[in-house]
Design an enzyme around this catalytic site. Sequence first.
Site, mmCIF file in Angstrom:
data_model
loop_
_atom_site.group_PDB
_atom_site.id
_atom_site.type_symbol
_atom_site.label_atom_id
_atom_site.label_comp_id
_atom_site.label_asym_id
_atom_site.label_seq_id
_atom_site.Cartn_x
_atom_site.Cartn_y
_atom_site.Cartn_z
ATOM 1 N N CYS A 2 0.845 -1.035 0.050
ATOM 2 C CA CYS A 2 -0.119 -0.197 -0.148
ATOM 3 C C CYS A 2 0.811 1.136 -0.017
ATOM 4 O O CYS A 2 1.727 1.192 0.897
ATOM 5 C CB CYS A 2 -0.951 0.075 1.145
ATOM 6 S SG CYS A 2 -2.257 -1.397 1.261
ATOM 7 N N ARG A 27 4.260 -0.217 -4.707
ATOM 8 C CA ARG A 27 3.997 -0.934 -3.228
ATOM 9 C C ARG A 27 2.682 -1.680 -3.427
ATOM 10 O O ARG A 27 2.225 -2.205 -2.298
ATOM 11 C CB ARG A 27 3.857 0.294 -2.366
ATOM 12 C CG ARG A 27 4.970 0.930 -2.101
ATOM 13 C CD ARG A 27 4.913 2.222 -1.134
ATOM 14 N NE ARG A 27 4.733 1.497 0.163
ATOM 15 C CZ ARG A 27 5.782 1.455 0.977
ATOM 16 N NH1 ARG A 27 7.054 1.881 0.701
ATOM 17 N NH2 ARG A 27 5.402 0.734 2.246
ATOM 18 N N TRP A 76 -2.739 -2.637 -1.754
ATOM 19 C CA TRP A 76 -2.386 -4.250 -1.911
ATOM 20 C C TRP A 76 -3.202 -4.900 -0.949
ATOM 21 O O TRP A 76 -3.345 -4.698 0.043
ATOM 22 C CB TRP A 76 -0.907 -4.471 -1.574
ATOM 23 C CG TRP A 76 -0.650 -5.863 -1.779
ATOM 24 C CD1 TRP A 76 -0.161 -6.600 -2.883
ATOM 25 C CD2 TRP A 76 -0.753 -6.898 -0.845
ATOM 26 N NE1 TRP A 76 0.271 -7.749 -2.959
ATOM 27 C CE2 TRP A 76 -0.003 -8.271 -1.459
ATOM 28 C CE3 TRP A 76 -0.621 -6.906 0.541
ATOM 29 C CZ2 TRP A 76 0.219 -9.228 -0.800
ATOM 30 C CZ3 TRP A 76 -0.852 -8.313 0.953
ATOM 31 C CH2 TRP A 76 -0.477 -9.435 0.376
ATOM 32 N N GLY A 103 -1.409 -1.379 6.377
ATOM 33 C CA GLY A 103 -1.169 -2.239 7.523
ATOM 34 C C GLY A 103 -2.423 -3.127 7.585
ATOM 35 O O GLY A 103 -3.181 -3.423 6.645
ATOM 36 N N LYS A 489 13.465 -15.432 -9.297
ATOM 37 C CA LYS A 489 12.974 -14.373 -10.297
ATOM 38 C C LYS A 489 11.977 -14.869 -11.279
ATOM 39 O O LYS A 489 11.183 -14.317 -11.804
ATOM 40 C CB LYS A 489 14.479 -13.910 -10.907
ATOM 41 C CG LYS A 489 15.396 -13.037 -10.099
ATOM 42 C CD LYS A 489 14.586 -11.619 -10.085
ATOM 43 C CE LYS A 489 15.054 -10.865 -8.722
ATOM 44 N NZ LYS A 489 14.527 -11.267 -7.506
ATOM 45 N N GLU A 492 8.346 -15.299 -10.122
ATOM 46 C CA GLU A 492 7.734 -14.085 -9.895
ATOM 47 C C GLU A 492 7.404 -13.385 -10.740
ATOM 48 O O GLU A 492 6.443 -12.600 -10.898
ATOM 49 C CB GLU A 492 8.289 -13.329 -8.854
ATOM 50 C CG GLU A 492 9.600 -12.625 -9.101
ATOM 51 C CD GLU A 492 10.267 -11.632 -7.953
ATOM 52 O OE1 GLU A 492 9.282 -11.117 -7.171
ATOM 53 O OE2 GLU A 492 11.419 -11.768 -7.779
ATOM 54 N N HIS A 508 19.613 -37.201 -4.687
ATOM 55 C CA HIS A 508 18.500 -37.834 -3.276
ATOM 56 C C HIS A 508 16.999 -37.359 -3.565
ATOM 57 O O HIS A 508 16.560 -37.232 -2.644
ATOM 58 C CB HIS A 508 19.141 -36.787 -2.339
ATOM 59 C CG HIS A 508 20.698 -36.975 -1.881
ATOM 60 N ND1 HIS A 508 21.008 -37.917 -1.314
ATOM 61 C CD2 HIS A 508 21.849 -36.392 -2.209
ATOM 62 C CE1 HIS A 508 22.300 -38.061 -1.190
ATOM 63 N NE2 HIS A 508 22.947 -36.897 -1.668
ATOM 64 N N LYS A 611 5.730 -4.281 -3.509
ATOM 65 C CA LYS A 611 7.306 -4.317 -3.277
ATOM 66 C C LYS A 611 7.531 -4.407 -1.770
ATOM 67 O O LYS A 611 8.537 -5.155 -1.649
ATOM 68 C CB LYS A 611 7.789 -2.735 -3.740
ATOM 69 C CG LYS A 611 9.262 -2.424 -3.721
ATOM 70 C CD LYS A 611 9.861 -3.150 -4.643
ATOM 71 C CE LYS A 611 11.349 -2.770 -4.564
ATOM 72 N NZ LYS A 611 12.200 -3.926 -5.099
HETATM 73 C C1 F6R Z 1 11.912 -10.875 -4.949
HETATM 74 C C2 F6R Z 1 11.756 -9.797 -4.001
HETATM 75 C C3 F6R Z 1 11.294 -9.986 -2.566
HETATM 76 C C4 F6R Z 1 12.036 -9.217 -1.547
HETATM 77 C C5 F6R Z 1 11.461 -9.380 -0.171
HETATM 78 C C6 F6R Z 1 12.348 -8.728 0.869
HETATM 79 O O1 F6R Z 1 12.328 -10.168 -6.250
HETATM 80 O O2 F6R Z 1 11.909 -8.512 -4.215
HETATM 81 O O3 F6R Z 1 11.486 -11.497 -2.358
HETATM 82 O O4 F6R Z 1 13.445 -9.591 -1.591
HETATM 83 O O5 F6R Z 1 10.071 -9.490 -0.239
HETATM 84 O O6 F6R Z 1 12.104 -7.506 0.781
HETATM 85 P P1 F6R Z 1 12.963 -6.633 1.240
HETATM 86 O O7 F6R Z 1 14.542 -6.474 0.860
HETATM 87 O O8 F6R Z 1 12.295 -4.962 1.134
HETATM 88 O O9 F6R Z 1 12.879 -6.804 2.928
#
Ligand code: F6R
Length: 616
Positions: A2, A27, A76, A103, A489, A492, A508, A611
Amino acid sequence: MCGIVGYVGEDKSVEVLMRGLRRLEYRGYDSAGIAVIDDDGVLNTRKRAGKLAILAGDLEANSINNGRTGIGHTRWATHGGPTDANAHPHLGDNGKLALIHNGIIENFSVLKDELLSEGFTFESETDTEVAAVLLGREYQRLGDLSAAFLSVVGRLDGAFTLLAVHQDQPGVVVGARRNSPLVIGLGDGENFLGSDVAAFVEFTRRAVAVGQDQIVTITPQVVTITDFEGNPVEFEEFDIAWDASAAEKGGWSSFMAKEVSEQPDAVANTLLGRIHEGQAVVPELEAFGDDVLASIRRIVIVACGTAANAGYVAKYAIEKWTRVPVDVELSHEFRYRDPVLNAETLIISISQSGETMDTLMAVKFARESGAKAISICNTQGATIPRESDAVIYTHAGPEVAVASTKGFTAQIAALYLFALHLARVRGSITAADAAAQVVELQAIPAKIATVLLQESAVHELAAWMSDTRAVLFLGRHVGFPIALEGALKLKELAYIHAEGFAAGELKHGPIALIEPGQPVFVVVPSPRGSAHLHPKVISNIQEIRARGARIIAIAEEGDVAVLPFADTVLRIPLAAPLFEPFLAVVPMQIFAMELATVKGLDVDQPRNLAKSVTVE
Ligand code: F6R
């Protein structure tokens, strides 16, 4: 998670809010909305499900009156799906008060029952509307927005940043913050609020981070902060280290493409000012004193997602150079298993955003248990650094694309600096060896630039693999976390099933997944490194090739041993083994980005993601 923006000043709220939301859209992008008090003192609200462009189109087709006071939100979804009704702002006090929220209010159903029993009604399924109605009720009683906030915040459990305006108090925006981010932008005759500085950096580079459990009131001229008891709080300004152009696409097809290409600078800037006379000297660690660093018996790295993968890479280097044992833990698992922590434990949190709730909670828990905490963070004024004993900022510049790329390589650079600093203080490395590692580190930006030059080979590969349904990634030693990162990567961005494995683990179990044509990326360690690793990985490749796998090897220049066994070889420059992750990850980032593009997907805003994940 958000994005929130607030503005008070000139008669341009709609533009300021929409521009701020555009920068905050990373976000969350399930819905967006704004509320503006116009010059006739009327509160106008507009909100729409879907990306910000839908709201922008709506406002273009049917504008709302501009005004000097307003709030905006990009969502979000948590409580209630992404619909127009659930979009923020939500209204209270018979439509005269508008409120936005980032939140989760955990006790919202108790509060809702209380309000329902008093005859209030609700139009959405959200916890936010409950806060709006409660705040409206308190405004009716107290006749002042800041006073209404003071009365309400104590009743809310959970994590929240709330911003509100009331049409009977034009020229005022009030916000409150608990466990979610809020930053003030200080202007000239105008002031701003935002989830992060990106919301207002094009208007001002002077900012103040609002602390935990604080209420902020802004007017065009005055900023006031109090704690949740109403006691005034002094605050300190900081200058935002980057300008608005850094948060623009600048001609690139996507923010991700731009950020991948910025990795040489992200690493170089992270090294700046932290190398003296050939040795890593991190001034931020002076807060600890060498005696504290020398007394550390154990390091626990807490992080999530890509940041955790940076932690897994750094574990190899920290242990090798400092001889201090390192555990890497996913933040959200960490505090629930009663970990052993004491004053000799150092917690290193890694977070690009500095707001990831799981990581924040892990840091708080560790400090309450007596551990010291260092944060590796890319965002000035963020919460996790504020909750830590020291912070080593990565200087990667703003990362807007949801998938982290330059954040990742800059995090590894910061962690390596930390490791070399600690090793020097503890005397666990010779000065000559430490200096040799620093030379390797300083060479990384140019080497990443070389890898970026081979982008077109990766594009071809991605185009050729556009129908692929599953991809496996293998690595050993520091190549293993890079395999995890390559798989993350791809999942996602391209929504393809992808798994990263330690190459030695295949036999294994996972080797059963191999069938003819199965694409497998393999990070091949340097033949110049450990005498055993290279031939072992070559054997692993042979094992899966014999079962029909299609091998894409990422191998250093001149490694000819890999040629007979690989269908495609992507080359990286020579680097000491611990430094290969900086280079091997780049083709994987480009591959995932390109495959997503070929599939027509939005690489900057993958589905269901946001994000910074500010909920647990
Ligand atoms: C994947 C990605 C996420 C963040 C994770 C932690 O590309 O960006 O997996 O790495 O949500 O985010 P931060 O680094 O902001 O705590």
